[in-house]
Write an enzyme that holds these catalytic residues in place. Structure first.
Site, mmCIF file in Angstrom:
data_model
loop_
_atom_site.group_PDB
_atom_site.id
_atom_site.type_symbol
_atom_site.label_atom_id
_atom_site.label_comp_id
_atom_site.label_asym_id
_atom_site.label_seq_id
_atom_site.Cartn_x
_atom_site.Cartn_y
_atom_site.Cartn_z
ATOM 1 N N PRO A 299 0.710 -1.301 -0.063
ATOM 2 C CA PRO A 299 -0.038 0.007 -0.002
ATOM 3 C C PRO A 299 0.885 1.457 0.038
ATOM 4 C CG PRO A 299 0.053 -0.894 2.240
ATOM 5 C CD PRO A 299 0.674 -1.985 1.440
ATOM 6 N N CYS A 300 1.477 1.548 -1.161
ATOM 7 C CA CYS A 300 2.118 2.827 -1.138
ATOM 8 C C CYS A 300 1.225 3.954 -1.463
ATOM 9 C CB CYS A 300 3.156 2.885 -2.488
ATOM 10 S SG CYS A 300 2.264 2.486 -3.897
ATOM 11 N N HIS A 301 -0.233 3.798 -1.467
ATOM 12 C CA HIS A 301 -0.987 5.001 -1.554
ATOM 13 C C HIS A 301 -1.263 5.433 0.001
ATOM 14 C CE1 HIS A 301 -3.550 1.255 -0.665
ATOM 15 N NE2 HIS A 301 -4.113 2.134 0.113
#
Length: 174
Positions: free
Chosen positions: A137-139
């Site tokens: 989850p780089c978001h």
């Protein structure tokens, strides 16, 4: 050494079509419609023939888990992953997976969790090469002060993913 054979499927999602790419070892990539495929090594070598059963099972499990994520019934992914990257990139991606669902950290905080707050820019670059969006989850990483910064799926999609997670987790939105 030969690159492993990669196969793909395209699935519909609330944030648009996603291309899932897998090898026999695991999920290699989740790509956006306008994604720069060159950020994922060997993804241009995808074979469009029917996937072997092992690879098809990984693609099917990924599709199912993403559907559960978007339905709000899944907050963690349990998939074999096969991202290609440097040792530092792998460390950054592991740190991404440790960010709790529905929460955000800054690049500086992620770098600090990795042992050196001064490497925030390097962490940002590693996150930008993350081939497995949403699942890794780089978001959940934002600029200092909470600003939404670069994301392979676009900043609007990043906002939608964060809003979705906060809604499901029962947290207030921005």
């Amino acid at each position: 050494m030969n690159a492993p054979e990669l196969h793909r499927i395209v699935i519909d999602s609330p944030v648009g079509p996603l291309t899932l790419v897998a090898s026999t070892a695991g999920l290699r990539a989740v790509l956006w419609p306008d994604d720069d495929a060159t950020r994922v090594p060997d993804v241009d070598q995808v074979v469009d023939d029917a996937a072997p059963p092992t690879v098809q099972a990984i693609l099917d499990r990924t599709e199912q888990q993403l559907r559960e994520y978007f339905d709000g019934t899944r907050t963690e992914f349990d998939l074999p992953l096969d991202p290609v990257g440097t040792e530092f990139q792998h460390e950054a991606w592991a740190a991404l997976r440790a960010i709790p669902y529905g929460e955000t950290v800054s690049y500086g905080e992620q770098a600090e969790r990795m042992g050196d707050r001064n490497k925030a820019r390097a962490v940002g670059a590693a996150n930008g090469r993350n081939p497995i969006s949403i699942i890794v989850p780089c978001h959940r990483v934002v600029g200092s002060g909470g600003s939404l910064t670069g994301f392979a799926g676009g900043v609007d999609t990043k906002r939608r993913l964060l809003d979705h997670e906060r809604r499901v987790a029962g947290r207030s939105l921005f």
